[in-house]
Design a protein around this motif. Structure first.
Motif, PDB file in Angstrom:
ATOM      1  N   ILE A  49       0.845  -1.187   0.000  1.00  0.00           N
ATOM      2  CA  ILE A  49       0.000   0.000   0.000  1.00  0.00           C
ATOM      3  C   ILE A  49       0.882   1.240   0.000  1.00  0.00           C
ATOM      4  O   ILE A  49       1.814   1.344   0.792  1.00  0.00           O
ATOM      5  N   ILE A  50       0.581   2.170  -0.891  1.00  0.00           N
ATOM      6  CA  ILE A  50       1.279   3.456  -0.926  1.00  0.00           C
ATOM      7  C   ILE A  50       0.354   4.492  -0.303  1.00  0.00           C
ATOM      8  O   ILE A  50      -0.564   5.011  -0.945  1.00  0.00           O
ATOM      9  N   SER A  51       0.557   4.763   0.971  1.00  0.00           N
ATOM     10  CA  SER A  51      -0.297   5.715   1.676  1.00  0.00           C
ATOM     11  C   SER A  51       0.356   6.093   3.004  1.00  0.00           C
ATOM     12  O   SER A  51      -0.119   5.718   4.072  1.00  0.00           O
ATOM     13  N   PRO A  52       1.449   6.863   2.970  1.00  0.00           N
ATOM     14  CA  PRO A  52       2.211   7.122   4.191  1.00  0.00           C
ATOM     15  C   PRO A  52       1.736   8.308   5.011  1.00  0.00           C
ATOM     16  O   PRO A  52       2.270   8.558   6.087  1.00  0.00           O
ATOM     17  N   TRP A  53       0.753   9.028   4.531  1.00  0.00           N
ATOM     18  CA  TRP A  53       0.487  10.367   5.063  1.00  0.00           C
ATOM     19  C   TRP A  53      -0.073  10.385   6.482  1.00  0.00           C
ATOM     20  O   TRP A  53       0.042  11.386   7.172  1.00  0.00           O
ATOM     21  N   LEU A  54      -0.691   9.307   6.915  1.00  0.00           N
ATOM     22  CA  LEU A  54      -1.291   9.305   8.244  1.00  0.00           C
ATOM     23  C   LEU A  54      -0.436   8.576   9.272  1.00  0.00           C
ATOM     24  O   LEU A  54      -0.892   8.299  10.384  1.00  0.00           O
ATOM     25  N   SER A  55       0.802   8.280   8.901  1.00  0.00           N
ATOM     26  CA  SER A  55       1.709   7.654   9.850  1.00  0.00           C
ATOM     27  C   SER A  55       1.998   8.610  11.007  1.00  0.00           C
ATOM     28  O   SER A  55       2.135   9.812  10.830  1.00  0.00           O
ATOM     29  N   LYS A  56       2.132   8.045  12.199  1.00  0.00           N
ATOM     30  CA  LYS A  56       2.452   8.840  13.383  1.00  0.00           C
ATOM     31  C   LYS A  56       3.954   8.765  13.727  1.00  0.00           C
ATOM     32  O   LYS A  56       4.340   9.148  14.827  1.00  0.00           O
ATOM     33  N   ARG A  57       4.763   8.272  12.803  1.00  0.00           N
ATOM     34  CA  ARG A  57       6.206   8.228  13.062  1.00  0.00           C
ATOM     35  C   ARG A  57       6.722   9.631  13.363  1.00  0.00           C
ATOM     36  O   ARG A  57       6.330  10.608  12.719  1.00  0.00           O
ATOM     37  N   ARG A  58       7.637   9.720  14.319  1.00  0.00           N
ATOM     38  CA  ARG A  58       8.203  11.013  14.692  1.00  0.00           C
ATOM     39  C   ARG A  58       9.407  11.398  13.848  1.00  0.00           C
ATOM     40  O   ARG A  58       9.894  12.529  13.928  1.00  0.00           O
ATOM     41  N   ASN A  59       9.908  10.450  13.058  1.00  0.00           N
ATOM     42  CA  ASN A  59      11.073  10.708  12.217  1.00  0.00           C
ATOM     43  C   ASN A  59      10.657  11.573  11.030  1.00  0.00           C
ATOM     44  O   ASN A  59      10.061  11.088  10.066  1.00  0.00           O
ATOM     45  N   LYS A  60      10.973  12.863  11.087  1.00  0.00           N
ATOM     46  CA  LYS A  60      10.557  13.787  10.028  1.00  0.00           C
ATOM     47  C   LYS A  60      11.236  13.472   8.707  1.00  0.00           C
ATOM     48  O   LYS A  60      10.641  13.648   7.633  1.00  0.00           O
ATOM     49  N   GLN A  61      12.500  13.033   8.770  1.00  0.00           N
ATOM     50  CA  GLN A  61      13.199  12.693   7.531  1.00  0.00           C
ATOM     51  C   GLN A  61      12.506  11.542   6.821  1.00  0.00           C
ATOM     52  O   GLN A  61      12.327  11.564   5.595  1.00  0.00           O
ATOM     53  N   TRP A  62      12.117  10.519   7.605  1.00  0.00           N
ATOM     54  CA  TRP A  62      11.405   9.398   6.992  1.00  0.00           C
ATOM     55  C   TRP A  62      10.113   9.876   6.349  1.00  0.00           C
ATOM     56  O   TRP A  62       9.788   9.470   5.212  1.00  0.00           O
TER      57      TRP A  62
END
Length: 370
Positions: A49-62
């Motif tokens: 799935i290509i849909s990263p926008w709602l991830s809660k990861r704190r890594n801004k670079q990622w």
């Protein structure tokens, strides 16, 4: 003078790098050679799935990298005329059990969509509305639809890009290659000299880099997914993919097929055996959404090995103290999203040289290489 560039690895990073090396200016003035041992390759076993926008990861670079990848992939699909079996801009549904959590997710999606047009239209859908879009569901949950989401078949994506590159300046050798030094690769008892070398061997990158006395801090992780036979709805051959809360990714392929998975097993490392117990685990997850599924509905299972870093972030760029060797690895479970952008960046660096500034996309490469 013709420039010779090698790519070790034909997965998502290597194939995209090869594609861009065949499309960038003066492509006919360079020879690109790929050495591809696809054994255990994560991309070849991946549908995602290509849909990263709602991830809660704190890594801004990622997040910057994943967001750039999610924008780039539809452009590649359009430019190379990919069919919907390879890439389908079908939308993504993310579900939540609790209504307050669903409202929070919806507001978060609306906020991000204001500055990210690639997300498309954001809708909050009840169970009935979701079932109307994915009619194979018998127990739907409420969720948020992000219309810009998509699904991708990793193996077909790579094959498609490699086939285009081969028409221009790419030669592919099937099998495992070994680095000798910054310019030399050994393959089937022959030595090949190159101006630049791109290393994109995923979880096997530690072994690849050993001859240069370079230590790469990655670990392997086994992943398994299952393709199931489900009822076919001819009027819904393109359905949104779904990221159901508490379950494995749910990827309807249309034509009576469904992908569920993949799993994350840190203990099996490079074990590529297909495990019936894992198939059953995936079926159990699918049964929470589609009643009546069982092991007789299995069409096939796939197994691959991902590369992970300690902070779950990918790394890429010029190998310290080895200016002619570039590397990309540690993609983890987001490889289908981040890999194409990494491949494009590495291709540009291989041609133009220098030390590009990619700090908006990754932490210092020295965090992962010593």
């Amino acid at each position: 003078m013709r420039k010779r560039i090698a790519i070790i690895g034909g997965g998502i990073v290597g194939s995209t790098a090869a594609y861009y090396l065949s499309q960038m200016p003066n492509a006919d003035e360079r020879d690109v050679v790929m050495f591809d041992d696809s054994y255990g390759q994560a991309t070849k076993a991946a549908s995602g799935i290509i849909s990263p926008w709602l991830s809660k990861r704190r890594n801004k670079q990622w997040y910057n990298l994943a967001k750039a990848g999610a924008k780039l992939i539809p452009e590649i699909a359009n430019d190379t005329h990919m069919n919907s079996e390879i890439f389908d801009h079908c939308g993504t549904i993310i579900t939540r059990e609790d209504e307050s959590n669903l409202d929070e997710l919806y507001l978060f999606a609306k906020e991000r969509a204001q500055v990210t047009p690639e997300m498309g239209k954001i809708q909050k859908l009840d169970r009935k509305a979701i079932q109307s879009q994915i009619p194979i569901l018998t127990n739907p949950k409420s969720g948020v639809l992000v219309s810009g989401g998509s699904q991708i078949n990793g193996a077909l994506f790579c094959q498609h890009l490699i086939s285009i590159a081969k028409k221009n300046n790419l030669t592919v050798h099937d099998g495992r290659a070994r680095l000798i030094n910054d310019h030399t690769i050994s393959f089937k008892e022959q030595s090949f000299e190159f101006d630049r070398i791109i290393v994109a061997t995923g979880a096997w990158v530690k072994e690849t880099m050993q001859p240069l006395n370079v230590k790469v801090h990655v670990r392997p992780q086994k992943g398994q997914l299952v393709e199931l036979k489900v009822p076919d709805f001819p009027d819904h051959e393109s359905m949104p993919v779904m990221m159901p809360e508490g379950e494995y990714d749910f990827i309807p392929l249309g034509h009576g097929k469904l992908i569920v998975g993949a799993t994350h097993d840190d203990n099996k490392e490079f074990d590529l055996s297909k495990e019936a117990s894992v198939d059953n685990q995936l079926i159990d997850s699918a049964q929470n959404l589609v009643s009546g599924l069982n092991s007789t509905d299995i069409i096939l299972s796939k197994v691959g090995t991902r590369a992970y870093t300690n902070d779950f972030a990918p790394f890429f760029g010029i190998v310290p103290n080895h200016d002619n060797v570039l590397i990309g690895s540690g993609l983890g479970s987001s490889g289908l999203t981040t890999g194409p952008m990494i491949g494009k960046l590495l291709a540009g660096s291989a041609i133009f040289g220098g030390h590009p500034d990619w700090k908006m996309y990754e932490k210092p490469i020295s965090n992962y290489i010593s």
